[in-house]
Design a protein around this motif. Structure first.
Motif, PDB file in Angstrom:
ATOM      1  N   GLU A   1       5.549  17.326  -5.677  1.00 13.78           N
ATOM      2  CA  GLU A   1       6.447  17.409  -5.026  1.00 13.78           C
ATOM      3  C   GLU A   1       5.412  16.964  -3.381  1.00 13.78           C
ATOM      4  OE1 GLU A   1       8.388  21.040  -5.107  1.00 13.78           O
ATOM      5  OE2 GLU A   1       8.912  21.634  -6.754  1.00 13.78           O
ATOM      6  N   ASP A   2       4.666  15.900  -4.122  1.00 14.62           N
ATOM      7  CA  ASP A   2       4.081  15.045  -2.728  1.00 14.62           C
ATOM      8  C   ASP A   2       5.206  14.002  -1.405  1.00 14.62           C
ATOM      9  OD1 ASP A   2       1.753  15.723  -4.165  1.00 14.62           O
ATOM     10  OD2 ASP A   2       1.025  13.813  -4.880  1.00 14.62           O
ATOM     11  N   TYR A   3       6.011  13.949  -1.627  1.00 11.73           N
ATOM     12  CA  TYR A   3       6.939  13.484  -0.657  1.00 11.73           C
ATOM     13  C   TYR A   3       7.448  14.099  -0.472  1.00 11.73           C
ATOM     14  CZ  TYR A   3       4.143   9.631  -2.314  1.00 11.73           C
ATOM     15  OH  TYR A   3       3.559   8.378  -2.459  1.00 11.73           O
ATOM     16  N   HIS A   4       7.617  15.375  -0.037  1.00 13.41           N
ATOM     17  CA  HIS A   4       8.782  16.675   0.621  1.00 13.41           C
ATOM     18  C   HIS A   4       8.355  16.343   1.992  1.00 13.41           C
ATOM     19  CE1 HIS A   4      10.320  18.996  -2.994  1.00 13.41           C
ATOM     20  NE2 HIS A   4      10.082  17.801  -3.351  1.00 13.41           N
TER      21      HIS A   4
ATOM     22  N   THR B   1      -8.606  18.538  -4.498  1.00 16.30           N
ATOM     23  CA  THR B   1      -8.903  17.142  -3.227  1.00 16.30           C
ATOM     24  C   THR B   1      -8.288  16.726  -3.246  1.00 16.30           C
ATOM     25  OG1 THR B   1      -9.938  16.834  -5.487  1.00 16.30           O
ATOM     26  CG2 THR B   1     -11.420  18.206  -3.201  1.00 16.30           C
ATOM     27  N   GLY B   2      -7.071  16.330  -2.694  1.00 18.15           N
ATOM     28  CA  GLY B   2      -5.876  15.726  -2.768  1.00 18.15           C
ATOM     29  C   GLY B   2      -5.166  16.497  -3.595  1.00 18.15           C
ATOM     30  N   SER B   3      -3.873  16.456  -3.831  1.00 18.16           N
ATOM     31  CA  SER B   3      -2.576  16.502  -5.620  1.00 18.16           C
ATOM     32  C   SER B   3      -3.905  15.644  -6.550  1.00 18.16           C
ATOM     33  CB  SER B   3      -1.317  16.266  -5.167  1.00 18.16           C
ATOM     34  OG  SER B   3      -1.690  14.684  -4.961  1.00 18.16           O
ATOM     35  N   SER B   4      -4.601  14.514  -6.448  1.00 14.24           N
ATOM     36  CA  SER B   4      -5.538  13.737  -7.465  1.00 14.24           C
ATOM     37  C   SER B   4      -5.956  15.037  -8.288  1.00 14.24           C
ATOM     38  CB  SER B   4      -6.086  12.679  -7.353  1.00 14.24           C
ATOM     39  OG  SER B   4      -4.978  11.589  -6.739  1.00 14.24           O
TER      40      SER B   4
ATOM     41  N   ALA C   1       0.535  -1.599   0.191  1.00 14.27           N
ATOM     42  CA  ALA C   1       0.374   0.258  -0.048  1.00 14.27           C
ATOM     43  C   ALA C   1       1.190   1.515   0.071  1.00 14.27           C
ATOM     44  CB  ALA C   1      -0.468  -0.278   1.413  1.00 14.27           C
ATOM     45  N   GLY C   2       0.354   2.388  -0.925  1.00 16.68           N
ATOM     46  CA  GLY C   2       0.833   3.109  -0.561  1.00 16.68           C
ATOM     47  C   GLY C   2       0.809   4.819  -0.102  1.00 16.68           C
ATOM     48  N   GLN C   3       0.599   4.340   1.077  1.00 17.91           N
ATOM     49  CA  GLN C   3       0.078   5.388   2.400  1.00 17.91           C
ATOM     50  C   GLN C   3       0.341   4.932   3.762  1.00 17.91           C
ATOM     51  OE1 GLN C   3      -4.172   5.196   3.280  1.00 17.91           O
ATOM     52  NE2 GLN C   3      -4.325   3.203   3.112  1.00 17.91           N
TER      53      GLN C   3
HETATM   54  C1  LIG Z   1       3.527  10.798  -6.810  1.00 16.60           C
HETATM   55  C2  LIG Z   1       2.110  10.681  -6.303  1.00 16.60           C
HETATM   56  N1  LIG Z   1       1.499  11.642  -6.908  1.00 16.60           N
HETATM   57  C3  LIG Z   1       0.388  12.002  -5.893  1.00 16.60           C
HETATM   58  C4  LIG Z   1      -0.412  10.949  -5.291  1.00 16.60           C
HETATM   59  C5  LIG Z   1      -1.754  11.150  -5.313  1.00 16.60           C
HETATM   60  O1  LIG Z   1      -1.901  11.358  -3.904  1.00 16.60           O
HETATM   61  P1  LIG Z   1      -3.108  12.192  -3.345  1.00 16.60           P
HETATM   62  O2  LIG Z   1      -4.736  12.771  -3.932  1.00 16.60           O
HETATM   63  O3  LIG Z   1      -3.743  11.700  -1.971  1.00 16.60           O
HETATM   64  O4  LIG Z   1      -2.463  13.544  -2.761  1.00 16.60           O
HETATM   65  C6  LIG Z   1       0.450   9.855  -4.911  1.00 16.60           C
HETATM   66  C7  LIG Z   1      -0.715   8.729  -4.200  1.00 16.60           C
HETATM   67  O5  LIG Z   1       0.520   7.789  -3.986  1.00 16.60           O
HETATM   68  C8  LIG Z   1       1.810   9.701  -5.753  1.00 16.60           C
HETATM   69  O6  LIG Z   1       2.729   8.504  -5.428  1.00 16.60           O
END
Ligand SMILES: Cc1ncc(COP(=O)(O)O)c(C=O)c1O
Length: 371
Positions: free
Chosen positions: A189-192, A82-85, A22-24
């Protein structure tokens, strides 16, 4: 997602499973964010916020970004999504026309490709391997044939699935290339906040034409709260605001209130503690994987993942991962989603499991491979 379904099914059947797919983050929101959310239930109507997001949260993100990277980021350039998505959909729609080319790294986060293809954009794979620590370079962009010159370039650092970080000097070269060639740089930069020591640069240090993407889902450990943000160049503000008004109206109001507290000192101290747990899981993998015969992997500089070459045991990572869950109760993510070209020889592990579970997963893998 199929692996997750398998894990849930096994757990319903009472079969214990170590989840490395899982990616969370396995943790919840920091206490200060929970307290702020609880208070807001009684103090606020929690109606729509401004379309571009709660002003106070935007100010907080702007200050955090300016102080972290030594840049002058204005709240006016921040859009809460709504999330980076949600931010990807809005930026792709604002920047691209049907048929435009977008360059991105392979391996990479699968949703970019899925969203882009559904919008009729053309994906140009920048095939990355250990030579460039699985990250794209300006030289790769320069080498693209004229017909594949991209309208946008997406970079992700730390990466998913690789965890590797683009060196600041290379990010600067990529930003320059994009400016010189009329391409919009979209820097995920989600993983910053999640580095194990290597320097992390923001694309906005090198170009105020770049779009920066951020989220509360990873470092801030608030995945299901669905708050992300974009830092956008002036010329894209109105189109993105207009799109956001129709796509989502606003990100969840209660999550935006909680998000404000997540940037405070008490929350940050709690969140930094989680990084130490990921660092410990990484150390276990770096020690154990070579012992069980997996000595080709991307050494993660940060983020939540480790990308491992399993071609010595399979050329069908999807089938192999399913086999592993059934045989030893260890769930990994097959590489095919992240890399349509070579992913059948790779798997992604997460650093999210506790250290002892991570060690146990390696022990089980080792025993299984010997057999
Ligand atoms: C590189 C990357 N970008 C974006 C997302 C989406 O994240 P969220 O929409 O939860 O901000 C993820 C989720 O795993 C991700 O790995």
């Amino acid at each position: 997602m199929q692996m997750l379904d398998l894990v849930h099914r096994r757990r319903r059947e009472g079969l214990e499973t170590i989840m490395l797919c899982a990616g969370q983050p396995p943790t919840g929101a920091p206490q200060a964010a929970l307290d702020a959310a609880a208070a807001s239930l009684h103090e606020s109507t929690l109606g729509y916020t401004e379309v571009v997001g709660d002003r106070e949260l935007r100010e907080i993100i702007a200050t955090w970004h300016s102080q972290t990277y030594g840049v002058d980021t204005s709240a006016d350039n921040i859009v809460i999504t709504t999330g980076s998505s949600g931010g990807f959909v809005a930026s792709f729609l604002a920047v691209l026309d049907h048929g435009d080319a977008v360059a991105l790294s392979c391996p990479g986060y699968p949703a970019y490709r899925n969203i882009l293809e559904s919008l009729g954009a053309r994906v140009i794979d920048l095939v990355c391997d250990a030579d460039t620590r699985f990250q794209p370079t300006a030289a790769m962009l320069e080498a693209l044939p004229e017909a594949d010159r991209p309208k946008a370039v997406i970079v992700t650092s730390p990466g998913n699935p690789t965890g590797t970080i683009i060196d600041p000097a290379e990010l600067e070269r990529i930003a320059r290339w994009c400016e010189d060639n009329g391409a919009v740089l979209i820097s995920d930069e989600d993983y910053h906040g999640m580095s194990f020591g290597r320097e992390l640069a923001s694309a906005r240090q090198f170009s105020d034409r770049a779009i920066v993407v951020g989220t509360l889902s990873k470092y801030f450990s608030m995945t299901g709260w669905r708050v992300g943000w974009l830092i956008v160049p002036d010329e894209l503000l109105t189109p993105i605001e207009n799109l956001q008004a129709s796509l989502s109206l606003c990100a969840p109001a209660i999550s935006q209130v909680a998000g404000r507290a997540a940037f405070g000192a008490p929350a940050r101290a709690e969140l930094d503690g989680h990084i130490e747990r990921y660092r410990a899981a990484r150390a276990v993998f770096l020690e154990e994987l070579p012992k069980i015969g997996f000595d080709r992997f991307a050494d993660p500089d940060g983020g939540l993942y480790l990308w491992v070459d399993v071609s010595s045991v399979t050329d069908d990572s999807e089938a192999w991962c399913k086999e592993l869950v059934d045989a030893i109760g260890v769930a990994l993510a097959p590489g095919v989603d992240f890399d349509p070209i070579n992913g059948h020889k790779w798997v992604r592990l997460t650093l999210c499991a506790p250290e002892e579970e991570t060690r146990e997963a390696c022990r089980r893998l080792g025993r299984y491979l010997v057999r």
